[in-house]
Design an enzyme around this catalytic site. Structure first.
Site, PDB file in Angstrom:
ATOM      1  N   LYS B  79       0.848  -1.196   0.000  1.00 12.58           N
ATOM      2  CA  LYS B  79       0.000   0.000   0.000  1.00 12.58           C
ATOM      3  C   LYS B  79       0.885   1.248   0.000  1.00 12.58           C
ATOM      4  O   LYS B  79       1.928   1.272   0.667  1.00 12.58           O
ATOM      5  CB  LYS B  79      -0.892  -0.028   1.244  1.00 12.58           C
ATOM      6  N   SER B 154      -9.693   1.828   3.159  1.00 15.21           N
ATOM      7  CA  SER B 154      -8.805   2.566   2.267  1.00 15.21           C
ATOM      8  C   SER B 154      -7.803   1.678   1.529  1.00 15.21           C
ATOM      9  O   SER B 154      -7.257   2.105   0.516  1.00 15.21           O
ATOM     10  CB  SER B 154      -8.047   3.617   3.059  1.00 15.21           C
ATOM     11  N   SER B 178      -9.783  -0.456   7.415  1.00 19.32           N
ATOM     12  CA  SER B 178      -9.225  -0.273   6.069  1.00 19.32           C
ATOM     13  C   SER B 178      -8.540  -1.494   5.469  1.00 19.32           C
ATOM     14  O   SER B 178      -8.191  -1.478   4.295  1.00 19.32           O
ATOM     15  CB  SER B 178      -8.237   0.892   6.067  1.00 19.32           C
TER      16      SER B 178
END
Lengths: 103, 479
Positions: B79, B154, B178
């Site tokens: 990420k 997210s 997330s």
């Protein structure tokens, strides 16, 4: 809710955020809505309850006070990330104090 | 090999038997990316030469008997808020667009030490603020199961990457769900470890008392493998816990039954009227399954659940407003010159941050501002204590808890335009970040109407990941 009239311009000033005129109305509406919602915490009885700042049960974590050199390669990458440089390896900042005749 | 699920353990087997070299393995993933990345958009960046060179290095180590581990040469997506040396670290924000990380996050360094190849930079909601990946400043990411739908957020790029077979696994971060929510939306496994289990060094901070790095994978065993690799005390993160960390992959092996396991069903979660029929049905089927496997189910109560969203959006935004104060266009990132210093701050931040980030900075600044601190921030911290006590109390009568992950399946792009509605959909995931316990989302079924994946969440006590993974893998194998 009495507190829902959040003063966007004042808070944006504290946060150093420029808010464009066309953003302001939407932000005001969203934040009033959200502040109304979070105000429901007022109904919880928190008498005698200690606040939790952190989920980990740790306190006073120390380390040795040692100098760790930054590798020069790392330094180069950091300098490349700077928006503006001067004299090779100094990060150039905007002027902080007004110049002469600008007081 | 288009649709088959890839796993770290499977890839390790292919490498060990010599069926594939690491270069061939990585090329296989790059081919899949070439075919589908155009419609998915999971990556913000991927340096093909670099990952192929890393694979070649893994092959030569293996050939000379010096493999770093049995995983040497297996790629893992990262990420974009977890930094890797020499790679972009934008957090999907314009304010950090030109920034290259000078160092590795501890989690990334630990992966490299095992021979895993950090594989590209994965899309996310800007600064991890969002539940759909629609808040990325650069592009949308589509759900690989239905490209008209969001992948969740997210860590939407991480979930999409794994679900599309672009890599066998990815790292994400979880501040309020997330990792678990996008895992559920995309039909993959997502683990949020106990707060402090994994070092946050090199994870760009959103809300420091809630953030935790964790894996997204196609199997529970793989989640254990990655947790083994990244967990444990780090002198660079004073909030990382000194507890022994290891044996998670072994603990994640499925067993024959769930006999002797007490599974708590928190009534405030199960009775929520907002749960969509497809999610409710999957949950009921899964409850029936754990009983069939020999587990005992007990009703438990988390009485302060209804306040979790409010507490979270005060605590998380307050911390974010402080953490994001450092992005000011001075030492790194985008600077937009104004007429003086103050104006340069205002412009750099005003134009560098997107709408949701500004909304949260403003809310966080407001709840910390003079006159409102006690009413909002301090009160929220006290209610956080009550939420933690709820979890402690519930775990006295059960080993793990089982709940939905989200009220509904992945929604379509643009369907949730109201921020508060989006926040409220985090109801089943955010209390866990406030309490600090661990949790995992596993794919448990499909929604009868949309055909989209439905996840089930298992919640574990602090530092009890081994047990959590064991229950999750036994359950998943039998679903």
């Amino acid at each position: 809710m009495a507190d829902s009239a959040i003063d966007i311009e004042y808070v944006a000033g504290l946060a150093r955020l420029e808010i464009a005129p066309d953003e302001k109305e939407r932000l005001q509406r969203d934040l009033d809505h959200i502040v109304d919602y979070i105000a429901e915490l007022g109904e919880v009885d928190v008498t005698g309850v200690e606040p939790t700042a952190h989920a980990a049960a740790l306190s006073n974590v120390w380390r040795e006070d040692e100098i760790v050199e930054t590798p020069s390669q790392m330094r180069e990458v950091m300098l490349k990330n700077a928006p503006a440089l001067m004299d090779g390896d100094l990060v150039k900042m905007p002027r902080i104090l007004p110049g002469e005749g600008e007081h | 090999m288009a649709a088959e699920l890839r796993t770290i353990s499977g890839d390790a087997g292919l490498l060990a038997s010599g069926q594939l070299s690491a270069v061939e393995l990585v090329k296989g993933y790059l081919e899949r990316i070439d075919k589908r990345e155009g419609e998915i958009g999971a990556f913000l960046a991927l340096d093909r030469e670099k990952v192929l060179a890393a694979a070649a290095a893994a092959d030569s180590r293996r050939a000379s008997g010096k493999a770093l581990s049995r995983f040497d040469g297996v790629p893992v997506g990262i990420k974009d808020c977890i930094v890797a040396e020499g790679e972009t670290a934008s957090c999907a924000s314009k304010i950090l667009k030109p920034v290259i990380s000078p160092f590795d996050a501890t989690a990334v360094a630990r992966l490299r030490a095992m021979g895993f190849i950090p594989f590209g930079r994965l899309n996310m909601d800007e600064f991890a603020m969002g539940s759909s990946c629609e808040n990325s400043a650069f592009h949308k990411t589509a759900n690989p199961r239905d490209v008209s739908r969001v992948p969740g957020g997210s860590s939407g790029g991480s979930a999409a990457c794994v679900a599309a077979g672009f890599a066998p696994a990815a790292l994400g971060s979880d501040t309020g769900g997330s990792i678990r929510q996008p895992a559920a939306f995309c039909g993959v496994v997502g683990l949020k470890p106990t707060y402090g289990r994994v070092s946050r060094y090199g994870l760009v901070a959103f809300a420091s008392s809630l953030d935790q790095i964790g894996p997204l994978t196609n199997s529970v065993e793989d989640a254990g493998i990655l947790l083994d690799s990244i967990a444990g005390r780090d002198p660079r993160d004073s909030t990382s816990l000194p507890a022994p960390a290891g044996g998670f992959a072994a603990a994640a092996q499925p067993r024959g039954s769930l006999k002797g396991v007490r599974i708590g069903l928190p009534k405030e979660y199960l009775d929520n009227p907002g749960i969509a029929p497809g999610v409710a049905k999957t949950l009921q089927d899964t409850i029936a399954k754990v009983r069939e496997l020999g587990a005992e189910t007990v009703e438990v109560s988390l009485p302060h659940t209804k306040y979790a969203v409010a507490v979270y959006y005060i605590v998380a935004t307050a911390e974010a407003s402080a953490n994001l104060a450092r992005f000011d266009g001075m030492r790194y990132g985008a600077r937009i010159d104004g007429r003086d210093l103050a104006d340069t701050y205002l412009k750099s931040r005003g134009q560098g941050f997107g709408a949701e980030v500004k909304r949260r900075i403003l809310l966080g600044t407001y709840v910390l501002s003079s006159g409102y601190y006690d009413a909002y921030y301090l009160r929220a911290q006290k209610v956080r204590t009550l939420i933690r006590r709820d979890f402690d109390e519930a775990f006295k009568s059960c080993d793990v808890m089982m709940t939905p992950v989200t009220p509904d399946v992945a929604f379509k792009f643009g369907e949730k335009a109201d921020p508060l509605q989006m926040y409220l959909s985090d109801i089943f995931t955010i209390a866990l970040n406030l309490s600090g316990n661990c949790g995992i989302s596993i794919p448990a079924g499909r929604d009868g109407v949309t055909g989209m994946p439905v996840g089930v969440q298992l919640l574990g006590n602090s530092l009890d990941e081994a047990r959590l993974l064991g229950v999750a893998s036994t359950l998943m194998k039998n679903l």
